[in-house]
Design an enzyme around this catalytic site. Structure first.
Site, PDB file in Angstrom:
ATOM      1  CG  HIS A   1      -2.132  -0.854   1.047  1.00  0.00           C
ATOM      2  ND1 HIS A   1      -3.283  -0.718   1.772  1.00  0.00           N
ATOM      3  CD2 HIS A   1      -2.372  -1.874   0.186  1.00  0.00           C
ATOM      4  CE1 HIS A   1      -4.173  -1.610   1.368  1.00  0.00           C
ATOM      5  NE2 HIS A   1      -3.634  -2.335   0.414  1.00  0.00           N
TER       6      HIS A   1
ATOM      7  CE1 TYR B   1      -5.962   3.996  10.906  1.00  0.00           C
ATOM      8  CE2 TYR B   1      -5.196   4.178   8.650  1.00  0.00           C
ATOM      9  CZ  TYR B   1      -5.094   3.619   9.905  1.00  0.00           C
ATOM     10  OH  TYR B   1      -4.125   2.677  10.168  1.00  0.00           O
TER      11      TYR B   1
ATOM     12  N   PRO C   1      -4.483   1.008  18.653  1.00  0.00           N
ATOM     13  CG  PRO C   1      -6.267  -0.369  18.077  1.00  0.00           C
ATOM     14  CD  PRO C   1      -5.673   0.374  19.220  1.00  0.00           C
TER      15      PRO C   1
ATOM     16  CE  LYS D   1       4.053   3.511  13.323  1.00  0.00           C
ATOM     17  NZ  LYS D   1       3.873   2.713  12.126  1.00  0.00           N
TER      18      LYS D   1
ATOM     19  CE1 TYR E   1      -1.189   4.105   9.477  1.00  0.00           C
ATOM     20  CE2 TYR E   1      -0.035   2.872   7.766  1.00  0.00           C
ATOM     21  CZ  TYR E   1      -1.121   3.029   8.612  1.00  0.00           C
ATOM     22  OH  TYR E   1      -2.133   2.095   8.607  1.00  0.00           O
TER      23      TYR E   1
HETATM   24  P1  RFL Z   1       1.157 -11.360  21.998  1.00  0.00           P
HETATM   25  O1  RFL Z   1       0.700 -11.484  20.575  1.00  0.00           O
HETATM   26  O2  RFL Z   1       0.170 -10.949  23.015  1.00  0.00           O
HETATM   27  O3  RFL Z   1       1.777 -12.769  22.373  1.00  0.00           O
HETATM   28  C1  RFL Z   1       2.136 -13.101  23.703  1.00  0.00           C
HETATM   29  C2  RFL Z   1       2.045 -14.595  23.873  1.00  0.00           C
HETATM   30  O4  RFL Z   1       2.436 -14.928  25.211  1.00  0.00           O
HETATM   31  C3  RFL Z   1       1.552 -15.901  25.726  1.00  0.00           C
HETATM   32  N1  RFL Z   1       1.587 -15.817  27.200  1.00  0.00           N
HETATM   33  C4  RFL Z   1       2.250 -16.690  27.976  1.00  0.00           C
HETATM   34  N2  RFL Z   1       2.979 -17.756  27.675  1.00  0.00           N
HETATM   35  C5  RFL Z   1       3.531 -18.444  28.707  1.00  0.00           C
HETATM   36  N3  RFL Z   1       3.353 -18.095  30.014  1.00  0.00           N
HETATM   37  C6  RFL Z   1       2.630 -17.017  30.346  1.00  0.00           C
HETATM   38  N4  RFL Z   1       2.463 -16.680  31.631  1.00  0.00           N
HETATM   39  C7  RFL Z   1       2.047 -16.258  29.314  1.00  0.00           C
HETATM   40  N5  RFL Z   1       1.279 -15.146  29.286  1.00  0.00           N
HETATM   41  C8  RFL Z   1       1.021 -14.902  27.991  1.00  0.00           C
HETATM   42  C9  RFL Z   1       0.201 -15.547  25.110  1.00  0.00           C
HETATM   43  O5  RFL Z   1      -0.684 -16.664  25.094  1.00  0.00           O
HETATM   44  C10 RFL Z   1       0.613 -15.096  23.714  1.00  0.00           C
HETATM   45  O6  RFL Z   1       0.586 -16.159  22.782  1.00  0.00           O
HETATM   46  O7  RFL Z   1       2.413 -10.371  22.117  1.00  0.00           O
HETATM   47  P2  RFL Z   1       3.621 -10.077  21.097  1.00  0.00           P
HETATM   48  O8  RFL Z   1       4.194 -11.370  20.576  1.00  0.00           O
HETATM   49  O9  RFL Z   1       4.483  -9.099  21.749  1.00  0.00           O
HETATM   50  O10 RFL Z   1       2.904  -9.419  19.809  1.00  0.00           O
HETATM   51  C11 RFL Z   1       2.284  -8.161  19.926  1.00  0.00           C
HETATM   52  C12 RFL Z   1       1.141  -8.034  18.908  1.00  0.00           C
HETATM   53  O11 RFL Z   1       0.273  -9.151  19.059  1.00  0.00           O
HETATM   54  C13 RFL Z   1       0.362  -6.725  19.087  1.00  0.00           C
HETATM   55  O12 RFL Z   1       1.225  -5.656  19.373  1.00  0.00           O
HETATM   56  C14 RFL Z   1      -0.454  -6.353  17.830  1.00  0.00           C
HETATM   57  O13 RFL Z   1      -1.447  -7.309  17.566  1.00  0.00           O
HETATM   58  C15 RFL Z   1      -1.111  -4.988  17.984  1.00  0.00           C
HETATM   59  N6  RFL Z   1      -1.983  -4.616  16.859  1.00  0.00           N
HETATM   60  C16 RFL Z   1      -1.461  -4.106  15.682  1.00  0.00           C
HETATM   61  N7  RFL Z   1      -0.127  -3.973  15.540  1.00  0.00           N
HETATM   62  C17 RFL Z   1       0.405  -3.512  14.350  1.00  0.00           C
HETATM   63  O14 RFL Z   1       1.640  -3.383  14.274  1.00  0.00           O
HETATM   64  N8  RFL Z   1      -0.379  -3.203  13.259  1.00  0.00           N
HETATM   65  C18 RFL Z   1      -1.731  -3.316  13.326  1.00  0.00           C
HETATM   66  O15 RFL Z   1      -2.397  -3.094  12.308  1.00  0.00           O
HETATM   67  C19 RFL Z   1      -2.332  -3.748  14.582  1.00  0.00           C
HETATM   68  N9  RFL Z   1      -3.656  -3.891  14.711  1.00  0.00           N
HETATM   69  C20 RFL Z   1      -3.370  -4.746  16.988  1.00  0.00           C
HETATM   70  C21 RFL Z   1      -4.191  -4.356  15.888  1.00  0.00           C
HETATM   71  C22 RFL Z   1      -3.956  -5.244  18.163  1.00  0.00           C
HETATM   72  C23 RFL Z   1      -5.311  -5.349  18.265  1.00  0.00           C
HETATM   73  N10 RFL Z   1      -5.843  -5.881  19.481  1.00  0.00           N
HETATM   74  C24 RFL Z   1      -6.834  -6.868  19.533  1.00  0.00           C
HETATM   75  C25 RFL Z   1      -5.184  -5.605  20.725  1.00  0.00           C
HETATM   76  C26 RFL Z   1      -5.553  -4.475  15.965  1.00  0.00           C
HETATM   77  C27 RFL Z   1      -6.128  -4.924  17.168  1.00  0.00           C
HETATM   78  C28 RFL Z   1      -7.621  -4.965  17.220  1.00  0.00           C
HETATM   79  C1  PHB Z   2      -5.998  -4.050  10.788  1.00  0.00           C
HETATM   80  O1  PHB Z   2      -6.051  -4.319   9.572  1.00  0.00           O
HETATM   81  O2  PHB Z   2      -6.328  -4.872  11.645  1.00  0.00           O
HETATM   82  C2  PHB Z   2      -5.570  -2.687  11.210  1.00  0.00           C
HETATM   83  C3  PHB Z   2      -5.077  -1.814  10.266  1.00  0.00           C
HETATM   84  C4  PHB Z   2      -4.686  -0.535  10.657  1.00  0.00           C
HETATM   85  C5  PHB Z   2      -4.779  -0.164  11.980  1.00  0.00           C
HETATM   86  C6  PHB Z   2      -5.239  -1.066  12.925  1.00  0.00           C
HETATM   87  C7  PHB Z   2      -5.649  -2.327  12.543  1.00  0.00           C
HETATM   88  O3  PHB Z   2      -4.413   1.091  12.333  1.00  0.00           O
END
Ligand code: RFL
Ligand code: PHB
Length: 389
Positions: free
Chosen positions: A72, A200, A292, A296, A384
């Site tokens: 993109h 957005y 989110p 980032k 971004y």
């Molecule tokens: P995670 O993915 O939470 O993984 C942590 C893992 O640790 C396990 N765990 C344990 N294991 C052993 N013993 C314990 N005591 C434990 N406690 C926990 C868990 O089961 C899990 O498997 O962290 P990690 O690896 O640091 O990854 C981070 C990302 O998942 C997170 O930052 C992103 O998903 C955030 N995020 C986005 N990030 C982006 O860069 N671009 C995006 O477009 C974006 N969109 C989003 C998002 C997060 C969202 N939510 C739901 C919070 C959109 C959403 C809606």
């Molecule tokens: C997503 O596709 O899940 C998404 C994209 C952009 C954002 C957050 C989430 O800023």
């Protein structure tokens, strides 16, 4: 059991670190509280910065991502019925990559399993001991059996609700937190995305985001009260509300269908300092959370992994410990800038319960300035697509 680096958490941070270290001959064990299927069922990030993509390639797990992801070059920002585009590539020379966290995590699991990695699922009662000494160890229970792993280092990659951060004594640790008075209701549907780039949207009814995973898989979000539950939102109600929050041309072309996933996430900014305590290093969501809005979260995890991976390779290969000593400082310097950008984007695009007329005028002025001002667009684009590591 013994390993060089014991990794707590089998999410993207833990898996990527393990894969990178493995390629450099450094042994790891990953402890994951859930099952692989559970981790892969969490629908999360979709936008990857160049730095993340390059790290995946360096780890040798970029093949499927390179074949299946989408490039993109920009994004659309809408307010009311107005919209404008920010061209990332024109402003920075760099686009972003659309590839779901689920797919990326699957690629990492496949690679780790193909290499015979030590991945232990369903671990309970994980505890980190003696991290402030030269002989740290980790204990846990699996299938009712207590186990112990001795290691050189512990990488806390266990997300926001994990145990690693809590292991750092409160006398050493300082947490910075801001909670936002709303959540995001997210819907995944097997429908073509409403637009070829992300949209957005700041509307009178609250924020909306149109994102995607591929040509027939859309990801949409709307701002909602924290007290709502996904059950309060039938598919019909969600689509109606989304339409009302988009400029007419997108509302009219929106193709709807049954949701295949629906969830609500609270919005939070959070940073813990320091990110290192003795031989324990925190990475990703274990150390910091962003709302989110700037896409980032996962990308900040990537820069942590980049710094820690290079520091560990320098230590094991060249007996050079400066990278480890400076890990927290380097990681935090980049994190705070991503925190600022995510906080700013959130403030720019959401409706806040306490907003007075003046605040709304400020938001509108900010959006109009961004629309008209190339320098402001460049600043957004630089943030971004990701600041340098
Ligand atoms: P995670 O993915 O939470 O993984 C942590 C893992 O640790 C396990 N765990 C344990 N294991 C052993 N013993 C314990 N005591 C434990 N406690 C926990 C868990 O089961 C899990 O498997 O962290 P990690 O690896 O640091 O990854 C981070 C990302 O998942 C997170 O930052 C992103 O998903 C955030 N995020 C986005 N990030 C982006 O860069 N671009 C995006 O477009 C974006 N969109 C989003 C998002 C997060 C969202 N939510 C739901 C919070 C959109 C959403 C809606
Ligand atoms: C997503 O596709 O899940 C998404 C994209 C952009 C954002 C957050 C989430 O800023």
């Amino acid at each position: 059991m013994r390993t060089q680096v014991c990794i707590i958490g089998g999410g993207p941070s833990g898996l990527l670190l393990s894969q990178l270290l493995h390629n450099k001959g450094i042994d790891t064990i990953i402890l994951e509280r859930k099952t692989r299927d559970y981790v892969l069922s969490r629908i999360r990030a979709g936008v990857l910065e160049k730095g993340f993509v390059e790290l995946m390639r360096e780890a040798g797990v970029g093949k499927r991502m390179d074949a299946k992801s989408y490039i993109h070059d920009g994004t659309v920002i809408a307010y009311g019925n107005e919209e404008f585009r920010i061209d990332f590539t024109a402003h920075t020379g760099t686009p972003v990559v659309i590839y779901g966290q689920t797919e990326l995590t699957r690629d990492l699991y496949d690679a780790r399993e193909a290499d015979g990695a030590k991945l232990i699922f369903n671990t309970e009662d994980v505890a980190i001991h003696d991290a402030d000494t030269d002989t740290p160890y980790v204990t846990y229970t699996v299938g009712g059996q207590s186990q112990r792993i001795d290691c050189d280092y512990v990488a806390g990659c266990d997300g926001f609700h994990g145990v690693s951060r809590q292991t750092i004594p409160s006398s050493v640790r300082r947490d910075y937190e801001k909670l936002y008075p709303f959540g995001w209701l997210g819907v995944l549907s097997e429908t073509p995305p409403v637009h070829e780039e992300l949209v957005y949207s700041n509307s009178d009814r609250g924020f909306a985001l149109c994102s995607m995973r591929n040509a027939n898989l859309s990801r949409y979000y709307i701002q909602c009260p924290l007290s709502d539950s996904p059950d309060d939102w039938s598919d019909g109600k969600f689509w109606d509300e989304l339409r009302r929050r988009l400029p007419d041309r997108h509302a009219e072309s929106l193709i709807t269908g049954p949701s295949i996933e629906k969830s609500i996430a609270p919005l939070r900014s959070f940073v813990t300092e320091p990110m290192r305590w003795g031989r324990l290093f925190l990475c990703g969501d274990a150390a910091h959370i962003v709302p989110p809005t700037g896409a980032k979260g996962l990308n900040t995890a990537a820069s942590d992994i980049y710094y820690l991976y290079h520091a560990m390779v320098a230590f094991y290969h060249d007996k050079e410990s400066e990278g480890l000593d400076r890990y927290s400082e380097k990681a935090l310097a980049r994190i705070w800038k991503a925190e600022r950008f995510s906080w700013w984007m959130t403030n720019l695009l959401h409706r806040f319960p306490q907003q007075i007329e003046f605040d709304l005028k400020m938001q509108r002025a900010d959006l109009e300035f961004l629309r008209e001002n190339e320098a402001a667009q460049k600043v957004l684009a630089e943030n971004y697509v990701g600041l340098p590591f």
